[in-house]
Design a protein around this motif. Structure first.
Motif, PDB file in Angstrom:
ATOM      1  N   PRO A  55      14.005  16.860 -51.891  1.00 43.21           N
ATOM      2  CA  PRO A  55      14.695  17.474 -51.110  1.00 43.21           C
ATOM      3  C   PRO A  55      15.820  18.274 -50.744  1.00 43.21           C
ATOM      4  O   PRO A  55      15.775  19.427 -50.327  1.00 43.21           O
ATOM      5  CB  PRO A  55      14.935  16.142 -50.141  1.00 43.21           C
ATOM      6  CG  PRO A  55      14.595  14.998 -50.659  1.00 43.21           C
ATOM      7  CD  PRO A  55      14.087  15.483 -52.253  1.00 43.21           C
TER       8      PRO A  55
ATOM      9  N   ARG B  96      17.888  17.716 -41.791  1.00 43.81           N
ATOM     10  CA  ARG B  96      19.019  17.724 -42.687  1.00 43.81           C
ATOM     11  C   ARG B  96      20.360  16.902 -42.435  1.00 43.81           C
ATOM     12  O   ARG B  96      20.952  16.195 -42.989  1.00 43.81           O
ATOM     13  CB  ARG B  96      19.282  18.994 -43.098  1.00 43.81           C
ATOM     14  CG  ARG B  96      20.306  18.962 -44.415  1.00 43.81           C
ATOM     15  CD  ARG B  96      20.646  20.128 -45.011  1.00 43.81           C
ATOM     16  NE  ARG B  96      21.466  20.131 -46.152  1.00 43.81           N
ATOM     17  CZ  ARG B  96      21.936  20.845 -47.069  1.00 43.81           C
ATOM     18  NH1 ARG B  96      21.446  22.021 -47.156  1.00 43.81           N
ATOM     19  NH2 ARG B  96      22.862  20.531 -47.754  1.00 43.81           N
TER      20      ARG B  96
ATOM     21  N   ARG C 279      18.293   8.954 -50.772  1.00 44.35           N
ATOM     22  CA  ARG C 279      17.804  10.126 -50.570  1.00 44.35           C
ATOM     23  C   ARG C 279      18.429  10.951 -49.518  1.00 44.35           C
ATOM     24  O   ARG C 279      18.462  12.287 -49.230  1.00 44.35           O
ATOM     25  CB  ARG C 279      16.247   9.837 -50.679  1.00 44.35           C
ATOM     26  CG  ARG C 279      15.635  11.044 -50.659  1.00 44.35           C
ATOM     27  CD  ARG C 279      14.106  10.582 -51.119  1.00 44.35           C
ATOM     28  NE  ARG C 279      13.353   9.916 -49.762  1.00 44.35           N
ATOM     29  CZ  ARG C 279      12.150   9.578 -49.882  1.00 44.35           C
ATOM     30  NH1 ARG C 279      11.280   9.850 -50.816  1.00 44.35           N
ATOM     31  NH2 ARG C 279      11.772   8.820 -48.522  1.00 44.35           N
ATOM     32  N   ALA C 280      18.344  10.099 -48.226  1.00 46.71           N
ATOM     33  CA  ALA C 280      18.998  10.684 -46.798  1.00 46.71           C
ATOM     34  C   ALA C 280      20.376  11.009 -46.907  1.00 46.71           C
ATOM     35  O   ALA C 280      20.659  12.236 -46.412  1.00 46.71           O
ATOM     36  CB  ALA C 280      18.618   9.737 -45.889  1.00 46.71           C
TER      37      ALA C 280
ATOM     38  N   MET D  44      16.685   9.911 -41.553  1.00 45.99           N
ATOM     39  CA  MET D  44      15.987   8.795 -40.913  1.00 45.99           C
ATOM     40  C   MET D  44      15.450   7.917 -42.182  1.00 45.99           C
ATOM     41  O   MET D  44      15.153   8.313 -43.112  1.00 45.99           O
ATOM     42  CB  MET D  44      14.894   9.153 -40.151  1.00 45.99           C
ATOM     43  CG  MET D  44      14.125   8.202 -39.563  1.00 45.99           C
ATOM     44  SD  MET D  44      13.037   8.733 -38.192  1.00 45.99           S
ATOM     45  CE  MET D  44      12.874   7.759 -37.003  1.00 45.99           C
TER      46      MET D  44
ATOM     47  N   LEU E 191      21.667  14.461 -48.570  1.00 44.05           N
ATOM     48  CA  LEU E 191      21.476  15.651 -47.887  1.00 44.05           C
ATOM     49  C   LEU E 191      22.768  15.917 -47.023  1.00 44.05           C
ATOM     50  O   LEU E 191      22.765  16.606 -46.044  1.00 44.05           O
ATOM     51  CB  LEU E 191      20.433  15.661 -46.901  1.00 44.05           C
ATOM     52  CG  LEU E 191      18.946  15.695 -47.727  1.00 44.05           C
ATOM     53  CD1 LEU E 191      18.065  15.660 -46.520  1.00 44.05           C
ATOM     54  CD2 LEU E 191      18.666  17.267 -48.533  1.00 44.05           C
TER      55      LEU E 191
END
Lengths: 253, 279
Positions: free
Chosen positions: A106, A83, A158-159, A87, A162
Motif C-alpha cells: 500500500p 489513505r 498496515r493501516a 479501515m 499510511l
C-alpha cells in the motif's frame, strides 16, 4: 470536530438501511458504535471512507465533514481519502503475500518507493502494534501463516503505516480468540489521542471500557437509526431511551 | 446412516462408470491401433518420408506439429481476451452491460463449430489471403479456434473472480489502492487457480476441435514452414480419411487418434504437475 456526519443515510438498491445518522468525533477520541446486527453500523463506516462506491447498488445521502470542511472538498479522490481514513475489518484480511510486502505494497501504491524508507515505516508500524518482536525474524514469510490475532494486528499496522488520522474498525475483535481480542483491544486503547477511532462492536463491555463517546444504533420500522449518543459513562449509567436502557443492561438485543 | 450408504453406492457407481468409459475408449483405441503398431512399429510414424497411407508412408509429425501450433496459438489468443473479459465484467462494466456481456459470451460458446468454420471460410480466409496464399492455412484456423475456446477462459475466469472473498477486495480498496492495483495484486493472484483451470480446459477443447479446423486449415499434409502454411491436424486427418480407409490404413488412423490422446495427456499432466508444485 475531526469527523462529523449530518443526516447520513445509506441505501442498497433503493432500500434504506440507515437513516439520518448524525455524529461528531473529536480528534484523538474513540467513538463506539453499538447496537444489534443489521441496523446500519457497518454501512455507516463504509459511507465514511466511500467503500460504498464498490458495493453494487449502494447509495449515500447526507453530509460528512472532515475537520470542519466538506469531505468531498478535502478529499475529492477516494484513494486519497482512504489513505487518511483507514479501515479494519471483522475478518483479518492480509494479502496472500509476505508480511513485509503486506506493509509495503500500500505504501508503494501511495508513491513511496525508497526501500530504506519503506523498511523504516514497516518496522515502526509493526512496533506500534506490538508485532515487531514476534515477526522481525520472519518478515519474508507469508502473512497467512500468522495466527488470527497476529493477522489482525498486521492489518492494523498496515493501516497505521499510511499515517491515517481516522481509523474505522468494524468489529475488529469479534473473530479472535479471547487473548488475541484482549491484545487488540489494548492496542486500540493505546491509540487514544493519536488517532480518531470509530469502532463498531457488539461487545458492550468493550465499548464501555474503550470508548469516550458511544452511539447506539437501533432498527425502527425496518430502518437503522441512532437512538442515543453521548459520553460513554453517561449513556451507560443513565440512558434516556428506554430501549437503549434495556439493551445496555442486557435485557434486549 | 442408511441414506449415506445408498448415496455412497450411487456416487461410487457413477464415478466408476465415468472412469470406465475413459478406460474403455483408451482400450478401444489401443485395440484398433494394435495391428498397425505391431506391423510398423512406433518409429515409422515419425521417420517415414511423408503421409501417404496408400503408398505405405505414415509420417504423423507434420500433423502433430499442426495440432500443437493451432491449439497453442488459440490459447495465446483466448487467454488474454478471456481474462480481460472477466476483469471487465467484474470491475469495469456497469451492471447492465456486464449482464449483456456475459450473455454474449455464453452465446459465443453455443455457436456450432461448423458455423464458426463457415464464417472463417467466408469472412476471415479472404482477409488472411491478402497476406498471401489461399487464406486456408494454420493462421486462419488458429484465430477461429481461439475465438471458439475464448468463452471457456472467459466464463471460468469470471466465476473464479466472482468467487473471491469480498473482504479481500474491500480491504485493498480501504488501503487506498486503485482499481488497477487491486486487480493486479489481489484479484488476479487470488483467482490464479480458477483462471488456470479455464485455460487448461480451453486448451483441451482446442486440441479436440475438429470441424472448424478441418474447414479452415487447408488440409495439406506437409511440415508447416510458417503460420501462413496450410496444414492438417490429427483430428482433421481422422475425420477426412476414416470414410474410405480400409484395414491397414484404418488401423493407422487409430494410431493418430492415440497420438492425439497422448499429446493431450502429456500436456495436461505437465501443467497439473507444475500447478501442484505452486499450490
Amino acid at each position: 470536530m475531526l469527523i462529523a456526519t449530518e443526516n447520513l443515510s445509506v441505501s442498497y438498491n433503493g432500500r434504506t438501511v440507515l437513516r439520518d445518522a448524525t455524529i461528531e468525533a473529536k480528534p484523538g477520541e474513540i467513538l463506539a458504535l453499538v447496537g444489534p446486527s443489521g441496523c446500519g453500523k457497518s454501512s455507516f463506516l463504509a459511507a465514511i471512507n466511500r467503500l460504498t462506491e464498490i458495493i453494487p447498488g449502494a447509495s449515500v445521502r447526507g453530509r460528512i465533514r472532515f475537520d470542519g470542511r466538506e469531505l468531498e472538498t478535502v478529499f475529492p479522490s477516494s484513494v486519497d481519502l482512504r489513505r487518511h481514513v483507514g479501515m479494519i475489518f471483522q475478518q483479518p484480511n492480509p494479502f496472500a503475500m509476505s508480511i513485509r510486502r503486506n506493509l509495503e505494497l500500500p505504501l508503494r501504491e501511495h508513491g513511496i518507493r525508497d526501500s530504506g524508507e519503506l523498511r523504516r515505516i514497516a518496522e515502526s508500524a509493526l512496533r506500534d502494534v506490538g508485532l515487531w518482536d514476534e515477526v522481525s525474524d520472519r518478515l519474508e514469510q507469508s502473512a497467512l501463516e500468522l495466527s488470527g490475532g497476529q493477522q489482525q494486528r498486521l492489518c492494523i499496522a498496515r493501516a497505521l503505516a499510511l499515517k491515517p488520522q481516522v481509523l474505522l474498525m468494524d468489529e475488529p475483535c469479534s473473530s479472535l480468540d479471547p487473548l488475541s481480542a484482549e491484545r487488540v483491544e489494548q492496542l486500540i486503547d493505546s491509540m487514544r489521542g493519536q488517532y480518531t477511532v470509530l469502532i463498531v462492536t457488539h461487545n458492550l463491555a468493550q465499548a464501555r471500557r474503550l470508548s469516550d463517546q458511544v452511539a447506539v444504533f437501533w432498527t425502527q420500522d425496518g430502518v437503522g437509526r441512532i437512538v442515543e449518543q453521548g459520553e460513554t459513562e453517561a449513556v451507560f449509567n443513565a440512558p434516556s431511551n428506554p430501549i437503549v436502557a434495556s439493551y445496555l443492561s442486557g435485557r434486549k438485543g | 446412516m442408511r441414506s449415506d450408504r445408498s448415496l455412497t453406492i450411487v456416487t461410487r457407481t457413477l464415478a466408476a462408470i465415468s472412469a470406465a468409459i475413459v478406460l474403455l475408449i483408451i482400450g478401444f483405441l489401443l485395440r484398433e491401433a494394435a495391428p498397425a503398431l505391431r506391423q510398423l512399429g512406433l518409429s515409422r510414424f515419425f521417420t517415414d518420408e511423408s503421409w501417404h497411407p496408400l503408398s505405405s508412408q505414415f509420417n504423423l509429425t507434420p500433423m502433430i506439429v499442426a495440432t500443437l501450433v493451432t491449439s497453442a496459438g488459440a490459447i495465446l489468443i483466448a487467454a488474454p481476451l478471456g481474462i480481460a473479459s472477466a476483469v471487465f465484467v467484474n470491475f469495469y462494466a456497469p451492471h447492465r452491460l456486464a449482464v449483456w456481456h456475459r450473455r454474449l459470451i455464453e452465446l459465443l460458446a453455443g455457436i456450432p463449430s461448423v458455423v464458426f468454420g463457415l464464417w472463417g471460410l467466408m469472412v476471415l480466409a479472404p482477409i488472411v489471403a491478402t497476406f498471401g496464399g489461399s487464406g486456408q492455412n494454420l493462421f486462419t484456423a488458429t484465430i477461429v479456434l481461439g475465438l471458439m475456446v475464448l468463452p471457456t477462459v472467459a466464463l471460468l475466469s469470471d466465476a473464479a473472480i466472482a468467487a473471491l472473498p469480498r473482504p479481500w477486495i474491500q480491504g485493498a480498496a480501504a488501503l487506498g489502492m486503485g482499481r488497477s492495483a487491486i486487480i493486479g495484486w489481489v484479484v488476479l493472484p487470488g483467482a490464479r487457480r480458477g483462471i488456470g483451470s479455464g485455460i487448461m480446459l480451453a486448451l483441451t477443447r482446442a486440441f479436440g476441435e475438429t470441424m472448424a479446423v478441418l474447414m479452415l486449415a487447408g488440409n495439406i499434409v506437409e511440415m508447416p514452414s510458417s503460420l501462413l502454411s496450410p496444414g492438417r491436424t490429427l483430428n482433421a486427418n481422422i475425420a477426412l480419411e476414416l470414410g474410405y480407409a480400409t484395414a491397414g490404413h484404418r488401423s493407422v488412423l487409430f494410431v493418430s487418434g492415440l497420438m492425439l490422446m497422448l499429446v493431450v495427456s502429456c500436456i495436461v499432466l505437465l501443467i497439473s504437475h507444475r500447478r501442484g508444485h505452486q499450490a
